[in-house]
Structure formats: C-alpha cells, structure tokens
Write a protein that holds these residues in place. Structure first.
Motif, PDB file in Angstrom:
ATOM      1  N   ALA A 176       2.803 -51.523 -60.787  1.00  0.00           N
ATOM      2  CA  ALA A 176       2.146 -52.843 -60.387  1.00  0.00           C
ATOM      3  C   ALA A 176       1.644 -52.931 -59.426  1.00  0.00           C
ATOM      4  O   ALA A 176       0.913 -53.926 -58.889  1.00  0.00           O
ATOM      5  CB  ALA A 176       3.379 -53.767 -60.883  1.00  0.00           C
ATOM      6  N   GLY A 177       2.337 -52.231 -58.052  1.00  0.00           N
ATOM      7  CA  GLY A 177       1.901 -52.205 -56.775  1.00  0.00           C
ATOM      8  C   GLY A 177       0.868 -51.106 -56.455  1.00  0.00           C
ATOM      9  O   GLY A 177       0.188 -50.634 -57.142  1.00  0.00           O
ATOM     10  N   ASP A 178       1.189 -50.820 -55.025  1.00  0.00           N
ATOM     11  CA  ASP A 178       0.386 -49.491 -54.597  1.00  0.00           C
ATOM     12  C   ASP A 178       1.144 -48.155 -55.184  1.00  0.00           C
ATOM     13  O   ASP A 178       2.117 -48.279 -55.305  1.00  0.00           O
ATOM     14  CB  ASP A 178       0.540 -49.477 -52.945  1.00  0.00           C
ATOM     15  N   ILE A 179       0.533 -47.187 -55.012  1.00  0.00           N
ATOM     16  CA  ILE A 179       0.700 -45.883 -55.318  1.00  0.00           C
ATOM     17  C   ILE A 179       0.441 -44.966 -54.196  1.00  0.00           C
ATOM     18  O   ILE A 179      -0.895 -44.828 -53.761  1.00  0.00           O
ATOM     19  CB  ILE A 179       0.225 -45.385 -56.651  1.00  0.00           C
ATOM     20  N   ILE A 180       1.545 -44.325 -53.590  1.00  0.00           N
ATOM     21  CA  ILE A 180       1.461 -43.354 -52.245  1.00  0.00           C
ATOM     22  C   ILE A 180       1.695 -42.185 -52.808  1.00  0.00           C
ATOM     23  O   ILE A 180       3.116 -41.958 -53.444  1.00  0.00           O
ATOM     24  CB  ILE A 180       1.955 -44.133 -51.272  1.00  0.00           C
ATOM     25  N   ILE A 181       1.128 -41.090 -52.782  1.00  0.00           N
ATOM     26  CA  ILE A 181       1.555 -39.934 -53.145  1.00  0.00           C
ATOM     27  C   ILE A 181       1.380 -38.902 -51.755  1.00  0.00           C
ATOM     28  O   ILE A 181       0.397 -38.482 -51.441  1.00  0.00           O
ATOM     29  CB  ILE A 181       0.528 -39.204 -54.300  1.00  0.00           C
ATOM     30  N   PHE A 182       2.695 -38.341 -51.587  1.00  0.00           N
ATOM     31  CA  PHE A 182       2.594 -37.395 -50.368  1.00  0.00           C
ATOM     32  C   PHE A 182       2.599 -35.953 -51.201  1.00  0.00           C
ATOM     33  O   PHE A 182       3.578 -35.182 -51.290  1.00  0.00           O
ATOM     34  CB  PHE A 182       3.897 -37.458 -49.430  1.00  0.00           C
ATOM     35  N   GLY A 183       1.416 -35.605 -51.539  1.00  0.00           N
ATOM     36  CA  GLY A 183       1.279 -34.625 -52.279  1.00  0.00           C
ATOM     37  C   GLY A 183      -0.307 -34.602 -52.955  1.00  0.00           C
ATOM     38  O   GLY A 183      -1.066 -35.331 -52.170  1.00  0.00           O
ATOM     39  N   ALA A 184      -0.628 -33.785 -53.841  1.00  0.00           N
ATOM     40  CA  ALA A 184      -1.804 -33.799 -54.272  1.00  0.00           C
ATOM     41  C   ALA A 184      -1.856 -34.844 -55.610  1.00  0.00           C
ATOM     42  O   ALA A 184      -1.051 -34.823 -56.358  1.00  0.00           O
ATOM     43  CB  ALA A 184      -2.343 -32.498 -54.779  1.00  0.00           C
ATOM     44  N   LEU A 185      -2.765 -35.778 -55.686  1.00  0.00           N
ATOM     45  CA  LEU A 185      -3.205 -36.347 -56.892  1.00  0.00           C
ATOM     46  C   LEU A 185      -4.214 -35.615 -57.855  1.00  0.00           C
ATOM     47  O   LEU A 185      -5.338 -35.623 -57.420  1.00  0.00           O
ATOM     48  CB  LEU A 185      -3.444 -38.027 -56.657  1.00  0.00           C
ATOM     49  N   ARG A 186      -4.029 -35.004 -58.962  1.00  0.00           N
ATOM     50  CA  ARG A 186      -4.822 -34.319 -59.527  1.00  0.00           C
ATOM     51  C   ARG A 186      -4.958 -35.187 -60.895  1.00  0.00           C
ATOM     52  O   ARG A 186      -5.878 -34.665 -61.842  1.00  0.00           O
ATOM     53  CB  ARG A 186      -4.659 -32.996 -59.853  1.00  0.00           C
ATOM     54  N   GLY A 187      -3.993 -35.807 -61.415  1.00  0.00           N
ATOM     55  CA  GLY A 187      -3.977 -36.470 -62.595  1.00  0.00           C
ATOM     56  C   GLY A 187      -4.493 -37.978 -62.539  1.00  0.00           C
ATOM     57  O   GLY A 187      -5.356 -38.203 -61.875  1.00  0.00           O
ATOM     58  N   MET A 188      -3.804 -38.800 -63.343  1.00  0.00           N
ATOM     59  CA  MET A 188      -4.420 -40.194 -63.648  1.00  0.00           C
ATOM     60  C   MET A 188      -3.295 -41.323 -62.969  1.00  0.00           C
ATOM     61  O   MET A 188      -2.056 -41.074 -62.863  1.00  0.00           O
ATOM     62  CB  MET A 188      -4.395 -40.653 -64.940  1.00  0.00           C
ATOM     63  N   ALA A 189      -3.975 -42.231 -62.041  1.00  0.00           N
ATOM     64  CA  ALA A 189      -3.082 -42.993 -61.313  1.00  0.00           C
ATOM     65  C   ALA A 189      -3.364 -44.444 -61.679  1.00  0.00           C
ATOM     66  O   ALA A 189      -4.920 -44.714 -61.397  1.00  0.00           O
ATOM     67  CB  ALA A 189      -2.930 -42.835 -59.710  1.00  0.00           C
ATOM     68  N   PHE A 190      -2.781 -45.377 -61.914  1.00  0.00           N
ATOM     69  CA  PHE A 190      -3.090 -46.823 -62.239  1.00  0.00           C
ATOM     70  C   PHE A 190      -2.209 -47.702 -61.264  1.00  0.00           C
ATOM     71  O   PHE A 190      -1.039 -47.983 -61.463  1.00  0.00           O
ATOM     72  CB  PHE A 190      -2.596 -46.924 -63.659  1.00  0.00           C
ATOM     73  N   ALA A 191      -2.890 -48.294 -60.291  1.00  0.00           N
ATOM     74  CA  ALA A 191      -2.300 -49.328 -59.527  1.00  0.00           C
ATOM     75  C   ALA A 191      -2.775 -50.643 -59.821  1.00  0.00           C
ATOM     76  O   ALA A 191      -3.684 -50.951 -60.225  1.00  0.00           O
ATOM     77  CB  ALA A 191      -2.507 -48.919 -57.802  1.00  0.00           C
TER      78      ALA A 191
END
Lengths: 249, 267
Positions: A176-191
């Motif tokens: 529902a809020g922010d998405i923070i990834i300490f790594g690689a994002l290769r897929g889908m993110a929905f913030a």
C-alpha cells in the motif's frame, strides 16, 4: 469489552493527545490506560503527549498516578495538561505541570515540564531507546522482510515494504505504501496499491519486468541494462512513472 | 556412510535432467559407491534408454509400489558399471499412479542397500515433481544458459525451499563457451547471480553426449572428454571433496594464461 475505552490516543497537528473520559471511575481510567500502553508496546516511547482531562476533577494524588504511569512506566513525555476543572488545575499547579489552554497549543519539547517526581531515589531507566518516535498520523507502518523472492512467489503488505534480498523475475511484490529493495528487482513491484500516488519503488538494482504505482503501469524497455547505475527510484511525475538515480536530489 | 537421496530437477523440460542423472550416477558408481538411479518420470520414461537398459525392463517403479514385485526384482544392474542400478518408470501408467507417501517409503527401502539414490524428476511443478521430491533429502537443479530455463529453475528452487529440502545446488548444463565469449549466451556468473545458490558444476556443450545418449553408451570411456571430466568433478563434490571448477576454455593465449595466474595470486 462492549464499553468504549475510557482512554483514547489521538494524533493532532499539535501532537499526540491522550483524551481521558470525563465520566468513568478513576479505577477504570487507570486500568484502560495501563492496558492501552501495554498493548502498544514500544509504539509511543519517547512521544510528547498532552493530557486532555476535559471537565474531570482529579486531585494531586490521582494526577500524579496518571503521570507516573505514562512517563515513568512507559517512557512517554507529558508536555502539558488540558482541563476545565479548577480542582484539576490546582492539582496540576501543585505538581508544577504546564497547563495548556485551547488557544495556546502545547509548548514544544524544549519547554518540557518536569512533573510527577518519581518516588524512588533514581528514576527507572526505560529498557528501550527513548529517542524512538511514534509513526506520525497518516503514515503507514513499515514491514521488513528478509528473504529472496523467486519466480511464482508473491508478497503483499498493507504498509511500506522493505525487502532484504532479491526479487526475481516472475515474483510479485504489492504494498500500500513504498517498496524498498536492498537487492535486485527483476520481477514486478506494485507500490501504492490502494491508490497512494506519491508511493515510490526503490531498489539497489532496478531491473523490473514491470512497475506499478497507484493506477499507473510501466514495463521494462526490454533492452538489458549493462551498466547498472546503482540504486534507482521509480515514482509518478506528470502522471507517469519515471525512474531516476537515487540520491540525486 | 549415511545414504543420500537426491532429486535432480529443473522445472523446464529438455535441459538434461535425465542425462545428468545417468552420468552422475555412473561417475559415483565408478568411484566405488553403490548407486540407484530412479526414473520418476512415469509415463515418459527415458533414463533406461540413456543407460542402454531399455530391453531389460521386466518390472518397474509402479509394480514395486503396488506390490506386484519385490524391489530387487525391479532393479536393473547396469551393464558396464556393476555398482549402478536402475529402477525404471512405468511407461503405460501416469503420474497419478503414485502418491508422495509411497515414494517416501520406496526411497526409505532403497536407503538400506545404496549409498546414493538419485531421482530423475519429471519436468513441471505438479504431481510428478511432488512425488519425485517427496522422498529426497536434498535437490540438484539443472538449468541450461537460457533465460526461460533459468526462470523455471528459479521457480523450482522456491518450491524446493518451501518443501524444506534445504537450499539446492546448481548444475549449468550445455554451456557453449564460444557463445558466451561472443556475449550471445548467459554466462555462469549471470546465472549464479540470478539464482543465488551454490554451483555444483558446469557441463560444456558436447556433441559426444548427444551421440552417447542416443546409443545408450558412456562418455566415461573417452579420457579426453571434457564433459566426462565435468561429471566426475560433480560426483567428487557430492562426495564432499573441494574440487575446482573445470576450465572450459582451452584456447588460452599466453597473455590470457598470464592474466589468469596473476588474478589467482592476487585474488
């Protein structure tokens, strides 16, 4: 439990206010106060609060008891008392507590008033750092997840989501809020899944198949980015999702 | 020693699970271990063909599970390596003929006789894969350097971890060093970076494997075969030895060799 709690914590522009019921017996108030504070764990530790007692009459002992529970047992700081009762006012004065008037908001932290001197020789030290501040009203809680999300795996969060690991292609994160990834994002993110258009997606390596923020969708350009510029952030600007290097601003 | 039951799986079909099972099984048997290779791809059996044992099948895995025959009646001894045995899949049945609990029991009885039980898993993530996984202690994931195979491997790793079989090990199969050098194929670093699991070995693209598999012959007869050496090293790593990865590139220039020595010393 059918009864309404005799204590309410309210976030106001002037800060956190503890509203005390005007009618209920003092015993109930103390019980509810203890329960409320225990339930909230460390949530309110270090928070500045104003006590709103309304027209309630409290004597010196009672007021001291309330203050002791809030300050010494649970680590909150009382900055003032709001009351219309003359008796309570004099009790507050006797305890050297700042009295807050409707038209004069609570003084800021620098003018904290010492009240309810502890009965012990040395004040009890809280077990937690008293610098922790509460989540400001209107902000979402944050969840930290320590794992790698692989293809076919999905994770949903009602608040902000911090992932310590990679999110591989075929995996989906929704928050529902922010998405923070300490790594690689290769897929889908929905913030901002519930419509928060100022939500952002941040990753150390932002290489998603698709990004969604609120009602906007962006897909990867399809070309493999060879020189990843480092941490990047995606957000909505002029009604579309844009990606920028993190820390530029 | 305690016997090990290892499932070899991939998600995607055609990446070389069966060939890998046959060759690792053979390599371990050549090292003196008693090995059973189990074909869990019921209805689509292949392991027997690669081992050249197709015409010796009388009973199969489903017969054992249904009690039609005893376990040792269904086990076929390899014609070249005495320590290697095959438990073939049924060809006329489907995956539904077996339950995960029955596979567990089967693996348990195989443990009594064998040092290693290698299970050849069917492709996919459904019942057949679940059966193959059920009795295993750990898993080896086989992938080729193709984006789709790596994606499916990632999915399977998630399922293996969710089934509490520990973190699987990775084998990269059919790596074409010339294509990697030209930048036309994912290299091992890309794959390990994406999948982030330990690398058990890399098998180079090798036409000899295709020929040998089709004929049901062994690549271990050829001492110069790079792929045979790669399988031998994988077998030694499974045994717990610390063996360096096989150098797949044999066209080193002098400068290239020098660089390699320098980086080894520094690094």
């Amino acid at each position: 439990m059918t009864d309404k709690m005799s204590i309410a914590f309210r976030g106001t522009p002037a800060g956190l206010v503890v509203v005390v019921d005007e009618e209920k017996p003092f015993k109930t108030i103390m019980a509810d106060l203890v329960r409320k504070l225990e339930d909230s764990g460390y949530f309110f530790v270090g928070a500045d609060v104003t006590l709103d007692l309304g027209s309630r009459d409290l004597d010196r002992t009672e007021l001291n008891q309330v203050a002791e529970t809030i300050q010494n047992k649970h680590g909150l700081v009382i900055t003032g008392v709001k009351t219309t009762s003359e008796r309570t006012k004099s009790a507050a004065q006797a305890l050297d507590v700042n009295i807050v008037h409707e038209d004069h908001p609570a003084p800021n932290a620098s003018a904290k008033t010492e009240i309810a001197p502890p009965t012990h020789a040395t004040p009890p030290v809280p077990e937690y750092p008293p610098t922790l501040s509460p989540i400001p009203p209107g902000e979402l809680p944050t969840e930290i997840v320590r794992r790698t999300f692989r293809s076919g795996q999905q994770y949903e969060s009602a608040g902000n989501l911090v992932v310590l690991g990679d999110v591989n292609a075929g995996a989906e994160l929704i928050a529902a809020g922010d998405i923070i990834i300490f790594g690689a994002l290769r897929g889908m993110a929905f913030a901002g899944s519930t419509g928060k258009t100022d939500a952002m997606i941040l990753a150390l390596k932002l290489n998603p198949t698709q990004l969604r923020i609120a009602d906007r969708v962006a897909r990867s350009a399809g070309d493999v980015v060879e020189n990843n510029p480092g941490p990047e952030v995606a957000f909505i600007e002029n009604d579309q999702i844009v990606i920028d290097v993190w820390g530029k601003h | 020693m305690l016997s090990k039951v290892i499932v070899i799986t991939s998600g995607k079909g055609g990446v070389g699970k069966t060939t890998t099972v046959a060759h690792i099984g053979t390599a371990l048997a050549l090292m003196g271990r008693k090995v059973a290779v189990v074909d869990a791809d019921i209805g689509l059996r292949n392991l027997d063909i690669i081992l050249g044992l197709e015409n010796r099948i009388v009973y199969d895995l489903v017969n054992v599970i249904e009690g039609t025959c005893k376990l040792n009646q269904a086990l076929i001894r390899d014609k070249r390596v005495g320590n290697l045995y095959l438990l073939p899949a049924a060809q006329t049945r489907t995956k539904e003929a077996v339950e995960p609990e029955q596979m567990k029991a089967l693996c348990h009885s195989l443990r009594e006789t064998f040092d290693y039980v290698l299970i050849d898993s069917p492709a996919g993530i459904e019942g057949g894969f679940r059966n193959a996984l059920a009795g295993a202690d750990s898993a080896i994931i086989v992938t080729t350097p193709h984006v789709s195979a790596v994606r499916d491997a990632d999915r399977i790793i998630g399922l293996v971890e969710a089934a509490e079989k520990g973190i699987p090990k990775l084998i990269i199969n059919r790596l074409d060093i010339e294509m990697v050098k030209k930048g036309e194929m994912l290299d091992q670093d890309d794959i390990v970076d994406i999948l982030s699991i330990g690398l058990l070995g890399i098998i180079p693209e090798d036409p000899a494997i295709v020929t040998a598999s089709n004929r049901g012959e062994s690549v271990f007869n050829n001492d110069k075969s790079k792929s045979a050496e790669a399988y031998r090293r994988i077998a030694r790593r499974i045994e717990g030895e610390d063996v360096p990865l096989l150098d797949l590139d044999d066209n080193h220039s002098f400068l290239g060799r020098l660089k390699r020595i320098l980086t080894t010393n520094i690094g």
